[in-house]
Design an enzyme around this catalytic site. Structure first.
Site, short mmCIF file in Angstrom:
data_model
loop_
_atom_site.label_atom_id
_atom_site.label_comp_id
_atom_site.label_asym_id
_atom_site.label_seq_id
_atom_site.Cartn_x
_atom_site.Cartn_y
_atom_site.Cartn_z
N GLN A 1 -8.29 -2.91 3.27
CA GLN A 1 -7.11 -3.21 4.07
C GLN A 1 -7.51 -3.26 5.55
O GLN A 1 -8.18 -2.36 6.05
CB GLN A 1 -6.02 -2.16 3.81
CG GLN A 1 -4.69 -2.47 4.46
CD GLN A 1 -4.02 -3.76 3.95
OE1 GLN A 1 -4.24 -4.18 2.80
NE2 GLN A 1 -3.24 -4.40 4.79
N ASP B 1 -9.46 -11.19 -1.23
CA ASP B 1 -8.82 -11.55 0.04
C ASP B 1 -9.35 -12.90 0.55
O ASP B 1 -8.77 -13.47 1.48
CB ASP B 1 -9.14 -10.49 1.11
CG ASP B 1 -8.02 -9.48 1.28
OD1 ASP B 1 -6.86 -9.85 1.05
OD2 ASP B 1 -8.32 -8.33 1.65
N LYS C 1 1.00 -3.77 -2.75
CA LYS C 1 0.01 -4.47 -3.58
C LYS C 1 -0.17 -3.76 -4.91
O LYS C 1 -0.20 -4.40 -5.97
CB LYS C 1 -1.33 -4.58 -2.82
CG LYS C 1 -1.24 -5.51 -1.61
CD LYS C 1 -2.48 -5.48 -0.73
CE LYS C 1 -2.25 -6.34 0.51
NZ LYS C 1 -3.39 -6.37 1.45
#
Ligand code: GUN
Length: 307
Positions: free
Chosen positions: A103, A126, A59
């Site tokens: 994460q 997200d 990422k």
């Protein structure tokens, strides 16, 4: 002599993601040239899971390629939920930060839902916050989770017809299966542009015989379970589009580790019309969509500040 092949067309997610990266790079340059600050993403990892570290690295590499500023905050496994919430709160309040992600998975002593809801909706790149999932379910503009959005984009850019077609989603996770089923069945005439498919959701309690039956009726199969070899040739209608979201690390005969999906790729490609490989299919598209969400979040925040 001409050879014709009935083998499925392999959808190259890596190539498509690279194309999207260059489009985003241009979009970002223009946004910054208009006098806006460079979009800024904060990624938080709790613990030392090597797979999570690898994903976050991918990422931040993509951020660098596109020109997004990024920062990774690494917290020890022993971090308490209250400490993590405090770190998130600081990122929520920091005006120079446009996007925040934690994460997953987080260690077992931390509640994932509490963490996802703690990131403010505007910075939730997200799309896992209850507000963004709610907006998605109600056809309202919000931030859409990256993996389902990656699958939608793969289908659209490959020109796979979805209107009135049968789609089966295998897996009902809140981050992939559920939001994907919403994108697939929702209204295409609406501003959020759903895909108008008829959707069946299968999960761990769908009997194997029923799973095979539903899959055989499907024009599109998307599988996101984490069970290598779950989808076999006999379960796929000739010409169907098969999208594999599963990623499992397995050892081959020589003892070497490799990543495999949920689809028996070598067999299924003999009957499917289109198929995504693992790796190199959905994975790179997830990263590209996270980049897209970060730029979108920065743009929305700039517009809100201007009003
Ligand atoms: N772990 C596996 N997939 C994801 C994802 O898309 N986002 C985050 N934050 N964690 C993940």
């Amino acid at each position: 002599m001409r050879f014709t092949s009935n083998m499925a067309q392999i959808i190259d997610g890596k190539n498509m993601a690279n194309q999207i990266h260059s489009e985003l790079c241009k979009e970002l340059s223009q946004f910054v040239a208009e006098g806006n600050p460079v979009p800024h993403l904060t990624a938080i990892i709790v613990g030392e899971d090597p797979a999570s570290q690898k994903y976050v690295e991918k990422k931040t590499e993509a951020c660098k390629k596109i020109g997004i500023r990024s920062r990774t905050i690494v917290l020890p496994e022993s971090t308490t939920q209250a400490e993590l919430l405090d770190v998130i709160d600081k990122q929520n309040k920091d005006e120079s930060v446009n996007g925040v992600l934690v994460q997953l998975p987080v260690p077992a002593h931390i509640d994932e839902r509490t963490v996802c809801n703690a990131i403010i909706a505007a910075k939730d790149v997200d799309g896992f916050n209850e507000i963004n999932i709610g907006r998605l379910a109600l056809d309202m503009n919000g931030i859409v989770p990256a993996t389902p959005l990656g699958v939608k984009t793969l289908l659209e850019r490959t020109n796979i017809p979805t209107f009135g077609r049968n789609a089966v989603v295998v897996g009902r996770s809140k981050n992939v299966g559920l939001p994907l089923s919403i994108l697939l069945h929702s209204d295409g005439s609406h501003a959020t542009k759903g895909l108008d498919a008829t959707v069946t959701i299968c999960h761990r309690y769908t009997p194997a015989k029923e799973l095979a039956k539903y899959c055989r009726q499907a024009d599109i199969i998307v599988v996101a379970v984490g069970k290598p070899g779950l989808i076999t040739k006999d379960m796929v209608k000739p010409g169907a589009c098969v999208i594999d979201v599963g990623i499992t690390r397995v050892q081959d005969e020589a003892g070497k580790y490799k990543l495999v999906g949920d689809v028996d790729f070598d067999e299924v490609r003999q009957v499917a019309g289109h198929i995504t490989p693992v790796p190199g299919g959905v994975g790179p598209m997830t990263v590209a969509m996270l980049m897209q969400n970060t730029i979108l979040a920065a743009k929305k925040q700039a517009a809100d500040r201007a009003n």
